[in-house]
Design an enzyme around this catalytic site. Structure first.
Site, PDB file in Angstrom:
ATOM      1  N   ARG A  78      40.135  28.827  42.487  1.00  0.00           N
ATOM      2  CA  ARG A  78      39.536  27.735  41.254  1.00  0.00           C
ATOM      3  C   ARG A  78      40.770  27.073  40.374  1.00  0.00           C
ATOM      4  NH1 ARG A  78      33.659  30.336  39.656  1.00  0.00           N
ATOM      5  NH2 ARG A  78      32.559  29.128  41.360  1.00  0.00           N
ATOM      6  N   HIS A  93      36.985  33.247  44.096  1.00  0.00           N
ATOM      7  CA  HIS A  93      35.980  32.647  44.014  1.00  0.00           C
ATOM      8  C   HIS A  93      35.796  31.563  45.158  1.00  0.00           C
ATOM      9  CE1 HIS A  93      35.028  33.853  39.640  1.00  0.00           C
ATOM     10  NE2 HIS A  93      35.233  34.795  40.302  1.00  0.00           N
ATOM     11  N   GLY A 116      28.664  34.940  48.047  1.00  0.00           N
ATOM     12  CA  GLY A 116      29.061  36.110  47.792  1.00  0.00           C
ATOM     13  C   GLY A 116      28.306  37.333  47.477  1.00  0.00           C
ATOM     14  N   ARG A 172      30.525  25.054  41.269  1.00  0.00           N
ATOM     15  CA  ARG A 172      30.946  24.854  39.712  1.00  0.00           C
ATOM     16  C   ARG A 172      32.035  23.578  39.343  1.00  0.00           C
ATOM     17  NH1 ARG A 172      27.335  27.563  37.936  1.00  0.00           N
ATOM     18  NH2 ARG A 172      27.024  30.083  38.627  1.00  0.00           N
ATOM     19  N   SER A 186      36.335  41.059  41.924  1.00  0.00           N
ATOM     20  CA  SER A 186      34.819  40.950  41.971  1.00  0.00           C
ATOM     21  C   SER A 186      34.274  42.223  41.553  1.00  0.00           C
ATOM     22  CB  SER A 186      34.378  40.392  43.252  1.00  0.00           C
ATOM     23  OG  SER A 186      32.810  40.092  42.917  1.00  0.00           O
ATOM     24  N   SER A 187      33.447  41.982  40.195  1.00  0.00           N
ATOM     25  CA  SER A 187      32.511  43.037  39.922  1.00  0.00           C
ATOM     26  C   SER A 187      31.493  43.297  41.199  1.00  0.00           C
ATOM     27  CB  SER A 187      31.852  42.839  38.432  1.00  0.00           C
ATOM     28  OG  SER A 187      31.064  41.711  38.795  1.00  0.00           O
ATOM     29  N   ASP A 214      33.176  32.355  35.389  1.00  0.00           N
ATOM     30  CA  ASP A 214      32.582  31.324  36.270  1.00  0.00           C
ATOM     31  C   ASP A 214      32.850  29.717  35.036  1.00  0.00           C
ATOM     32  OD1 ASP A 214      32.045  32.297  38.337  1.00  0.00           O
ATOM     33  OD2 ASP A 214      29.838  32.751  37.696  1.00  0.00           O
TER      34      ASP A 214
END
Length: 440
Positions: free
Chosen positions: A354, A350, A107, A396, A179-180, A323
């Site tokens: 998730r 993500h 990303g 992750r 998302s930052s 995360d």
């Protein structure tokens, strides 16, 4: 050794046997977030810069190839994949004709290079693997177009086509709640906008990563003014000089190693974390302490985590460290009682959704995970062996499931090679710490 494959390849599926307490010392890869920002800043800066200790994984591989496709000289200084020299373009990317960039699963590559490519006098197409093409970019594209760029996609999702035409800049509002990276991408390119940038943030997921972008820009002399959710980069398009960057160990990767210690009641030390303080995932140490872990900061910059005999349930806000959701769900499943993890709604956007994926996979080991939009609830103490878990192409999830397998045993992880995104040698590290891992 080829720089493109300077890292070990992970097996497609692994089987884990109950291991007992894991122990030892590990050096994790360089920070994914710092590496990505350092590459883009070096590429757009003026002059040569050197990056030391860079992440060696698929994400950085795609970043290197993306910058080269944009005409940036990127030179590997050795065969480790950790040392690089870049010659920056001063914000004026060369005309290399129409190019296509494969972002893989990254990303950061897709979003950061979309903004950077608006500084090019040619058309750039950014694409990637199917999982990446399901991650949203629409809020970023809307702002870039408002600032004078010509960028298009299919609705909210990649592939992205960036047409020639330098953005003028100006005032805009961006929703970075998903998302930052949207806000970070804009700031990385903004020093080269003739009219500067006045950016209002209407939402900001995982703000610690945005703070990292601000800190790295200010280290290069960019006069970013911030007043709450309003940021200003003055007009003039003056840019910044390239500087050398020594990348710290990745706190996110370290958290997966620490989770192994917590889950098995072991003691593990991760080295080279002295410079990792600006990484948001360092904050997960306090959550591990809530689970009952003992945390030791060593004088050499190493950090040691010792797991308890029995984990305690937690009530934790992970909005600064989303995360870490997979790790914390796994540890909560091993604690007797109900745990609550708050502020993680953004993880639905993500590498996979998730929250939904964890609900599905943890059910296979007898653990009930439920959720609202932003919060996750885990009924712990019921995890059972004997399941095959799927990582959903999410690095992750794959790494978090390693801790579950080491703790309860008889766990297979399918699509285990998802770890190549950020930590290709992860399964070797688990084995070196005493984990019983075998290709499946």
């Amino acid at each position: 050794m080829s720089e493109e494959r300077a890292f070990h390849r992970a097996p497609a599926s692994v089987a884990l046997t109950r291991s007992g307490p894991l122990s030892g010392r590990v050096r994790v890869p360089g920070s994914k977030s710092q590496t990505a920002r350092a590459f883009v800043l070096a590429a757009l800066g003026t002059g040569q810069s050197q990056i030391t200790g860079a992440l060696v994984a698929d994400d950085s591989h795609h970043m290197v190839h993306g910058l080269r496709a944009l005409g940036i000289p990127v030179e590997a200084l050795d065969d480790t994949g950790e040392q690089w020299r870049l010659t920056g373009c001063g914000g004026a990317l060369p005309d290399v004709g129409p190019v296509t960039i494969d972002s893989g699963f990254a990303g950061t590559v897709m979003r950061f290079l979309t903004a950077a490519a608006t500084l090019a006098p040619h058309q750039t197409t950014l694409t990637g693997r199917p999982a990446l093409l399901a991650r949203p970019v629409g809020d970023l594209l809307q702002v870039l177009n408002q600032l004078g760029a010509r960028v298009e996609a299919s609705g909210d999702f990649p592939p992205v086509i960036v047409h020639s035409g330098l953005p003028r800049g100006g005032a805009a509002t961006v929703d970075s709640s998903k998302s930052s990276q949207f806000a970070s991408a804009l700031l990385l390119a903004a020093p080269f906008f003739p009219d500067g940038l006045t950016l209002e943030l209407s939402g900001l997921g995982a703000p610690g990563y945005f703070d990292m972008t601000l800190q790295m820009l200010r280290q290069r002399g960019v006069a970013v003014q911030r007043d709450g959710m309003r940021l200003v980069i003055p007009p003039g398009g003056h840019g910044y000089p390239a500087i050398d960057e020594d990348v710290a160990g990745d706190a996110s990767a370290a958290s997966h190693i620490f989770t192994l210690a917590a889950a098995t009641g072991g003691t593990i030390t991760v080295e080279k974390l002295a410079g990792a303080t600006m990484q948001p995932d360092m904050r997960i140490l306090s959550v591990l302490a809530d689970f009952g872990c003992t945390i030791t900061h060593d004088p050499d910059g190493s950090i040691t985590v010792s797991g308890p005999q029995q984990l305690r349930p937690i009530d934790a806000d992970l909005s600064q460290t989303p995360d870490q959701l997979p790790n914390m769900v796994v540890l909560a499943s091993l604690a007797n009682g109900r745990s609550v993890i708050r502020g993680v709604g953004m993880t639905r956007f993500h590498e996979t959704d998730r929250i939904a994926s964890l609900e599905t996979e943890m059910a296979k080991v007898g653990v009930v995970v439920t959720s609202t939009q932003d919060d996750v609830f885990i009924e712990g103490g019921t995890a059972q062996p004997g399941a095959s878990l799927y990582s959903h192409h999410d690095h992750r999830l794959a790494m978090a499931f390693a801790s579950l397998g080491a703790a309860v045993g008889d766990i297979a992880v399918d699509n285990a090679d998802a770890v190549e995104k950020t930590y290709p040698a992860f399964w070797s590290a688990v084995e070196a710490l005493g984990g019983k891992v075998s290709p499946n």
